[in-house]
Design a protein around this motif. Structure first.
Motif, short mmCIF file in Angstrom:
data_model
loop_
_atom_site.label_atom_id
_atom_site.label_comp_id
_atom_site.label_asym_id
_atom_site.label_seq_id
_atom_site.Cartn_x
_atom_site.Cartn_y
_atom_site.Cartn_z
N MET A 207 22.15 46.25 -33.17
CA MET A 207 23.18 46.38 -31.77
C MET A 207 23.13 47.64 -31.03
SD MET A 207 25.92 43.56 -32.69
CE MET A 207 26.74 43.60 -31.09
N ASP A 208 23.35 48.73 -32.20
CA ASP A 208 22.60 49.69 -31.57
C ASP A 208 21.06 50.27 -31.00
OD1 ASP A 208 25.74 50.29 -32.53
OD2 ASP A 208 24.70 51.85 -33.49
N TYR A 209 20.29 49.60 -32.05
CA TYR A 209 18.97 49.95 -31.62
C TYR A 209 19.04 48.97 -30.20
CZ TYR A 209 14.36 48.94 -31.27
OH TYR A 209 12.41 48.85 -30.32
N ASN A 210 19.55 47.92 -30.24
CA ASN A 210 19.29 47.59 -28.32
C ASN A 210 19.74 47.86 -27.57
OD1 ASN A 210 17.93 45.14 -29.15
ND2 ASN A 210 18.87 43.51 -29.70
N GLN A 211 21.17 48.38 -27.26
CA GLN A 211 21.65 49.58 -26.89
C GLN A 211 21.20 50.70 -26.29
OE1 GLN A 211 25.30 50.89 -28.55
NE2 GLN A 211 26.70 50.82 -25.86
N ALA A 212 20.57 51.38 -27.21
CA ALA A 212 19.30 52.70 -27.06
C ALA A 212 18.24 51.86 -26.10
CB ALA A 212 19.34 53.11 -27.87
N ALA A 213 17.16 51.10 -26.59
CA ALA A 213 16.50 50.73 -26.18
C ALA A 213 17.07 50.10 -24.25
CB ALA A 213 15.86 49.39 -26.90
N THR A 214 17.66 49.83 -24.34
CA THR A 214 18.66 49.23 -22.83
C THR A 214 18.64 50.03 -21.73
OG1 THR A 214 19.43 46.86 -24.11
CG2 THR A 214 19.60 47.68 -21.66
N GLN A 215 19.22 51.15 -22.92
CA GLN A 215 18.97 52.40 -21.63
C GLN A 215 18.05 53.44 -21.71
OE1 GLN A 215 21.82 55.14 -24.23
NE2 GLN A 215 23.87 53.24 -23.37
N GLN A 216 16.91 53.35 -22.67
CA GLN A 216 15.64 53.82 -22.04
C GLN A 216 14.66 52.85 -21.47
OE1 GLN A 216 14.21 53.90 -25.66
NE2 GLN A 216 14.80 55.85 -26.29
N LYS A 217 15.08 51.85 -21.28
CA LYS A 217 14.09 50.93 -19.83
C LYS A 217 14.26 51.33 -19.06
CE LYS A 217 13.91 46.74 -22.68
NZ LYS A 217 12.46 46.33 -22.69
N SER A 218 15.21 51.45 -19.17
CA SER A 218 16.11 52.43 -17.28
C SER A 218 15.03 53.80 -16.90
CB SER A 218 17.50 53.10 -16.65
OG SER A 218 17.88 54.18 -17.66
N GLN A 219 14.49 54.53 -17.81
CA GLN A 219 13.60 55.98 -17.88
C GLN A 219 11.95 55.27 -18.12
OE1 GLN A 219 15.00 57.86 -21.45
NE2 GLN A 219 17.14 57.77 -20.46
N GLU A 220 12.01 54.02 -18.52
CA GLU A 220 10.49 53.52 -18.47
C GLU A 220 9.87 53.49 -19.43
OE1 GLU A 220 8.18 54.50 -15.30
OE2 GLU A 220 9.53 53.99 -13.39
N VAL A 221 10.71 53.66 -20.41
CA VAL A 221 10.33 53.63 -22.05
C VAL A 221 10.44 52.08 -22.26
CG1 VAL A 221 10.76 54.33 -23.95
CG2 VAL A 221 10.75 55.81 -22.01
N ASN A 222 9.37 51.23 -22.56
CA ASN A 222 9.76 49.79 -23.17
C ASN A 222 9.41 49.48 -24.55
OD1 ASN A 222 9.70 48.50 -20.51
ND2 ASN A 222 7.76 48.96 -19.53
N LYS A 223 10.91 49.69 -24.94
CA LYS A 223 11.04 49.20 -26.46
C LYS A 223 11.59 48.20 -27.08
CE LYS A 223 11.67 53.92 -28.72
NZ LYS A 223 12.73 54.28 -29.28
N PRO A 224 10.57 46.68 -27.58
CA PRO A 224 10.68 45.71 -27.27
C PRO A 224 12.55 45.45 -27.66
CG PRO A 224 9.08 45.98 -28.51
CD PRO A 224 9.36 46.92 -28.17
N LEU A 225 13.20 44.95 -28.10
CA LEU A 225 14.61 44.11 -28.21
C LEU A 225 14.24 43.36 -29.29
CD1 LEU A 225 16.70 43.56 -25.21
CD2 LEU A 225 16.11 46.12 -26.08
#
Length: 603
Positions: A207-225
């Motif tokens: 859940m922590d990873y998904n939260q961070a990955a979602t925030q990074q998507k706004s910075q155009e860093v696409n990590k799979p959830l």
């Protein structure tokens, strides 16, 4: 940034502990001053052999008390017993030494920008100084972070801190990469070893990873959830110890999200249970339909003979999604005149299949609802929503306390098989407009060929693809499984489902263990026993989280099946404390002993 020099790191290690006495590429012997040590303690040996700066990492597996000079310790013991006063007046402190024996985990070598870790293919020079990795010294933790950086990881899923002997090195965090959950994990440990707490920590990490990955998507860093279907046989993960004054579980994490985060990370639900939950919210009563179930689903969780399997498959071919209701009613004769497979079966075979389906009768299950539109039983199932949630990066906790064993296993099997079918279908087509027909065929529904299959489920899934709820297309362009979340299915009480007998007629879990990683789907196999799990499944697990095991057979099996060499760790698997785990993975060069934190004490 330049690598931290060997001399700087040695200064942080403090006083020399001992000297290397004997060595080969498997085992080292160290002589040290008398000190309190434990099996599993870590030591560092700086070396400049061949002009290359290296730190060798040594882990003790046994030790013995020895004497400095040619004194026999049994003679001294007898003297102390018979002449205590005169004997103890002598100062023998300098004569008391210890001899440590253990394994070389590997060595860190200085490169331009970092220390890189290597397997133990070299040895330190003769009489190298030995330094103890002392958990009480913060500076030592910094040294270990530098030397083991490539093995510890610096992002992903936090599982605990590196263990040195009996204590954790606080701040030396060990991570699993997120993609590990699209492969296969094994969580092995006897009752009371701390498996539930480990799973709770892993859920928080996801859940922590998904939260961070979602925030990074706004910075155009696409990590799979990451998505997980987490079977919870004791209904622990939702509230954890919140009711008795401890920390709230996944409910507390979700409660701490903003409304935007709940929409992005949680909705439509995170908790599924067989109980009635009142108003629909983020907790939902789970219901599946008989129309979701294939004969192979049942033969993989229950004992079926070849004749019984053949009969069940014939009935599915005749009746499609209504086959279970027809068999339970005894209507096993018609429906498709002229069908080539419409042969007679012995009445004993028919009765045996009816007995194996009896837990699905109306009134005997709250989970699998009847399906017969002709008499008013329409399709009611949460399966399509569950599949959509898993394809969007969701944690789904499934409370199975009110489910029978067969219901629990069938639920896990149906969800895993349906998801695997969708991912495989997605890989088989080249365009979005080809998906509807491919999905129908994959679920056995081909009206042109007269095949009913799972028609209602296929209709629902096709509609969800077309309206975007199943995110398989974007702007008319087909997505590949690589662009979707990593999905992991937790198989609790694994030996009951993944034993060799269950695998003989095929199993979706066997298929996922062999092929799932190329579709982004992994299994987490949770068990007290390693020996009872099918070898074909075990051989595909490439991340093992091994806790204390109950007997010698299980310890040997854990060592035999480990992705990294666990030789020398056998004794720890017997005496490890609660929450202690050895992390063995194909992407790590060395097994790492780890202390999993208590979830109640995590920030």
């Amino acid at each position: 940034m330049a690598v931290i020099s060997m001399d700087s790191l040695i200064k942080q290690l403090g006083k020399r502990f001992g000297v290397l006495a004997e060595s080969d590429t498997y085992q080292l012997t160290v002589v040290a001053e008398n000190a309190d040590v434990a099996v599993g303690d870590l030591f560092l040996l700086p070396s400049r052999r061949g002009g290359q700066e290296r730190f060798y990492i040594f882990r003790t597996t046994q030790y013995a008390n020895i004497m400095n000079r040619a004194l026999e310790i049994d003679d001294i013991a007898r003297n102390k017993l018979t002449m205590p006063d005169s004997y103890l007046s002598q100062n023998l402190a300098e004569e008391l030494l210890i001899k440590l024996t253990g394994i070389v985990l590997g060595y860190a070598e200085a490169k331009e920008r970092e220390w890189t870790f290597h397997k133990p293919r070299r040895l330190p020079e003769h009489l190298s100084n030995v330094f103890r990795v002392d958990p009480q010294q913060p500076e030592v933790a910094e040294v270990m972070r530098s030397l083991l950086a490539s093995q510890l990881g610096d992002e992903g899923l936090y599982v605990g801190d590196l263990l040195a002997g009996e204590q954790a090195l606080e701040g030396v965090k060990v991570f699993l990469p997120a993609y590990a959950l699209s492969h296969h994990l094994g969580v092995f440990g006897r009752t009371g070893a701390g498996k539930s707490n480990l799973m709770m920590v892993l859920l928080k990490a996801v859940m922590d990873y998904n939260q961070a990955a979602t925030q990074q998507k706004s910075q155009e860093v696409n990590k799979p959830l990451v998505s997980m279907l987490a079977i919870d046989p004791h209904d622990e993960f939702r509230f954890w110890h919140g009711a008795i004054g401890g920390k709230d579980g996944v409910h507390g994490i979700v409660k701490g999200y903003s409304s935007e985060e709940r929409k992005a990370l949680v909705e439509p639900f995170y908790y599924l249970t067989a109980r009635e939950v009142g108003e629909k919210g983020l907790e939902r009563q789970v219901m599946l339909s008989r129309a979701d179930v294939l004969p192979d689903d049942l033969s993989s969780i229950s004992e079926f003979s070849e004749q019984q399997v053949a009969f069940a498959q014939q009935q599915f071919a005749l009746w499609g999604e209504q086959w279970i209701g027809r068999v339970l009613l005894g209507d096993t004769q018609g429906g498709a005149g002229g069908f080539e497979g419409n042969v007679d079966f012995l009445s004993g075979t028919v009765a045996a299949v009816q007995r194996r389906l009896s837990f699905l009768r109306r009134g005997q299950t709250r989970l699998f609802l009847p399906f017969d539109p002709d008499v008013g039983y329409e399709y009611e199932s949460l399966l399509p929503e569950i599949l959509c949630a898993l394809e969007r990066g969701r944690i789904l906790i499934v409370d199975t306390t009110l489910m029978g064993e067969m219901e629990q296993f069938l639920l896990t099997t149906v969800v895993a098989r349906s998801l695997f079918t969708l991912r495989r279908t997605l890989r088989s087509v080249a365009r979005v407009d080809e998906l509807p027909r491919a999905i129908r065929e994959a679920f056995g529904n081909d009206d042109e060929q007269g095949q009913v299959g799972l028609r209602t489920l296929a209709d629902d899934l096709v509609q969800r693809v077309e309206d975007g709820r199943l995110p398989y297309g974007e702007g008319g362009v087909l997505k590949s499984p690589d662009q979707l979340p990593y999905v992991n299915v937790v198989v609790e009480e694994a030996p009951s489902v993944l034993n060799p007998q269950r695998m003989k007629f095929g199993s979706v879990f066997r298929d996922i263990s062999r092929q799932g990683r190329k579709f982004g789907i992994g299994l987490t196999v949770v068990s007290q026993q390693v020996s009872e799990i099918d070898d074909g499944v075990l051989s595909q697990i490439n991340t093992e989280l091994v806790m204390a095991l109950g007997n010698e057979l299980e310890r040997k099996e854990a060592v035999r099946n480990a992705s990294a060499d666990l030789s020398g760790f056998e004794r720890e698997l017997q005496v490890m404390g609660k929450g202690q785990v050895i992390v063995s993975a194909s992407y790590k060069d060395v097994p790492l002993p780890v202390q999993v934190p208590e979830f109640d004490q995590m920030e």
